[in-house]
Write an enzyme that holds these catalytic residues in place. Sequence first.
Site, PDB file in Angstrom:
ATOM      1  N   LYS A   1      -7.610   1.499  -2.678  1.00  0.00           N
ATOM      2  CA  LYS A   1      -7.192   1.035  -1.340  1.00  0.00           C
ATOM      3  C   LYS A   1      -7.295   2.180  -0.318  1.00  0.00           C
ATOM      4  O   LYS A   1      -7.712   1.982   0.821  1.00  0.00           O
ATOM      5  CB  LYS A   1      -5.758   0.493  -1.423  1.00  0.00           C
TER       6      LYS A   1
ATOM      7  N   THR B   1       0.865  -1.186   0.000  1.00  0.00           N
ATOM      8  CA  THR B   1       0.000   0.000   0.000  1.00  0.00           C
ATOM      9  C   THR B   1       0.893   1.225   0.000  1.00  0.00           C
ATOM     10  O   THR B   1       1.611   1.466   0.981  1.00  0.00           O
ATOM     11  CB  THR B   1      -0.899   0.020   1.263  1.00  0.00           C
TER      12      THR B   1
HETATM   13  P1  NAP Z   1       5.921  -6.301   7.267  1.00  0.00           P
HETATM   14  O1  NAP Z   1       5.600  -7.576   7.931  1.00  0.00           O
HETATM   15  O2  NAP Z   1       6.512  -5.183   8.060  1.00  0.00           O
HETATM   16  O3  NAP Z   1       6.897  -6.640   6.024  1.00  0.00           O
HETATM   17  C1  NAP Z   1       7.507  -5.645   5.268  1.00  0.00           C
HETATM   18  C2  NAP Z   1       8.440  -6.336   4.282  1.00  0.00           C
HETATM   19  O4  NAP Z   1       9.053  -5.351   3.468  1.00  0.00           O
HETATM   20  C3  NAP Z   1       9.588  -7.088   4.958  1.00  0.00           C
HETATM   21  O5  NAP Z   1       9.867  -8.226   4.181  1.00  0.00           O
HETATM   22  C4  NAP Z   1      10.742  -6.072   4.895  1.00  0.00           C
HETATM   23  O6  NAP Z   1      12.028  -6.673   4.911  1.00  0.00           O
HETATM   24  C5  NAP Z   1      10.472  -5.471   3.533  1.00  0.00           C
HETATM   25  N1  NAP Z   1      11.043  -4.127   3.372  1.00  0.00           N
HETATM   26  C6  NAP Z   1      10.614  -2.969   3.947  1.00  0.00           C
HETATM   27  N2  NAP Z   1      11.353  -1.937   3.539  1.00  0.00           N
HETATM   28  C7  NAP Z   1      12.277  -2.443   2.677  1.00  0.00           C
HETATM   29  C8  NAP Z   1      13.314  -1.848   1.918  1.00  0.00           C
HETATM   30  N3  NAP Z   1      13.555  -0.545   1.945  1.00  0.00           N
HETATM   31  N4  NAP Z   1      14.070  -2.682   1.158  1.00  0.00           N
HETATM   32  C9  NAP Z   1      13.849  -4.003   1.105  1.00  0.00           C
HETATM   33  N5  NAP Z   1      12.865  -4.617   1.807  1.00  0.00           N
HETATM   34  C10 NAP Z   1      12.086  -3.835   2.579  1.00  0.00           C
HETATM   35  O7  NAP Z   1       4.633  -5.657   6.555  1.00  0.00           O
HETATM   36  P2  NAP Z   1       3.329  -6.388   5.983  1.00  0.00           P
HETATM   37  O8  NAP Z   1       2.298  -6.420   7.038  1.00  0.00           O
HETATM   38  O9  NAP Z   1       3.715  -7.633   5.283  1.00  0.00           O
HETATM   39  O10 NAP Z   1       2.829  -5.265   4.943  1.00  0.00           O
HETATM   40  C11 NAP Z   1       3.344  -5.163   3.635  1.00  0.00           C
HETATM   41  C12 NAP Z   1       2.471  -4.183   2.856  1.00  0.00           C
HETATM   42  O11 NAP Z   1       1.131  -4.669   2.800  1.00  0.00           O
HETATM   43  C13 NAP Z   1       2.398  -2.790   3.472  1.00  0.00           C
HETATM   44  O12 NAP Z   1       2.367  -1.820   2.459  1.00  0.00           O
HETATM   45  C14 NAP Z   1       1.073  -2.826   4.232  1.00  0.00           C
HETATM   46  O13 NAP Z   1       0.498  -1.548   4.400  1.00  0.00           O
HETATM   47  C15 NAP Z   1       0.237  -3.697   3.323  1.00  0.00           C
HETATM   48  N6  NAP Z   1      -0.884  -4.384   3.974  1.00  0.00           N
HETATM   49  C16 NAP Z   1      -0.719  -4.999   5.184  1.00  0.00           C
HETATM   50  C17 NAP Z   1      -1.794  -5.653   5.778  1.00  0.00           C
HETATM   51  C18 NAP Z   1      -1.650  -6.331   7.125  1.00  0.00           C
HETATM   52  O14 NAP Z   1      -2.674  -6.685   7.707  1.00  0.00           O
HETATM   53  N7  NAP Z   1      -0.454  -6.572   7.617  1.00  0.00           N
HETATM   54  C19 NAP Z   1      -3.037  -5.667   5.135  1.00  0.00           C
HETATM   55  C20 NAP Z   1      -3.166  -5.081   3.882  1.00  0.00           C
HETATM   56  C21 NAP Z   1      -2.080  -4.438   3.315  1.00  0.00           C
HETATM   57  P3  NAP Z   1      12.693  -7.114   6.337  1.00  0.00           P
HETATM   58  O15 NAP Z   1      12.155  -8.466   6.628  1.00  0.00           O
HETATM   59  O16 NAP Z   1      14.141  -7.099   6.071  1.00  0.00           O
HETATM   60  O17 NAP Z   1      12.270  -6.059   7.345  1.00  0.00           O
END
Ligand code: NAP
Length: 289
Positions: free
Chosen positions: A171, A96
């Site tokens: 979204k 997102t």
């Molecule tokens: P998360 O668990 O914090 O995972 C983030 C991922 O992105 C990790 O693999 C992280 O790597 C990687 N990352 C972040 N910054 C980076 C960078 N600069 N370079 C390389 N890798 C990077 O987050 P998530 O919950 O999966 O969410 C991911 C996306 O989906 C977000 O945009 C969020 O808003 C969206 N979303 C989330 C949900 C939810 O319920 N969680 C629902 C709908 C949408 P590391 O492992 O090294 O930190």
Amino acid sequence: MEKIGFVGLGIMGKPMALNLLKAGFEVIAFNRTKEKVEEIIKAGGKAANTPKEVAESSDIIITMVSDSPDVKDVILGEDGIIFGIIEGSVVIDMSTISPSVTRNIAEKLKEKNVEMLDAPVSGGDVGAINATLSIMVGGNLSTLERCRKVLEAMGKTITHCGTNGMGQTTKLCNQILVSVTNMAVAEAVLFAQKSGLEAHTMVEATKGGAAGSWQLANLGPKMVNEDYAPGFMIDLQQKDLRLVIEAAEEMHLPLPALTYVHQLYKSNQANGEGREGTQALYKSVKRLA
Ligand code: NAP
């Protein structure tokens, strides 16, 4: 079958990549923190050392990272996808992020004859695990059709919303609906309690009628029980509301209700509640009383 690259194996990305493997796709994955790739290798996938390396051996590359600068990093940054990408392949960003940043990245990829889809999701970690995500897609319809089977391995509802950026815009509309409705639920629960009405009864009596909503049915009872365990964390919700407010600023559009909820969530954060579920908005509303 198309070869799929996957960048970002967080809470959402890892189960999504595992579902692609389950559906029979070849998957090559990269994660900044290396250990998170191990589960993908165990399930039959391959690991790459950089996003560039992912792109070099994929037809379709999916990114699922945190915020706009992170998507820019993995696509356009050093060792980014754009430096390894093969002409004619597709990038699908499922994070997102900002609609205008999305359009910007899509233009840069187009210079390399690469199409991009923005395909953010709703449905949370449960939707990611069960492959039941709602996927909101911006970009060419023909590109979506090419990628449909891939998206169907991760989600149940796939909607073409328009050109690049319109998936992200949809979204953000979703986040306006979710957070302003959450505010109404918090106020109704508090109003019931102050009036001496049993708040669970209020939720039961109203959730099947015109006031019914996912927030009322699911978060209402949690507010009454003072259960603040996160389904969706306030800190993450705030990132999305910041994206809404930034996009509204670009359009000179006032969003009074959304902005108010954003401020109340800030009060939650100031009180050390940023890692609690969004139902803790109720605490901010209660503090005002
Ligand atoms: P998360 O668990 O914090 O995972 C983030 C991922 O992105 C990790 O693999 C992280 O790597 C990687 N990352 C972040 N910054 C980076 C960078 N600069 N370079 C390389 N890798 C990077 O987050 P998530 O919950 O999966 O969410 C991911 C996306 O989906 C977000 O945009 C969020 O808003 C969206 N979303 C989330 C949900 C939810 O319920 N969680 C629902 C709908 C949408 P590391 O492992 O090294 O930190």
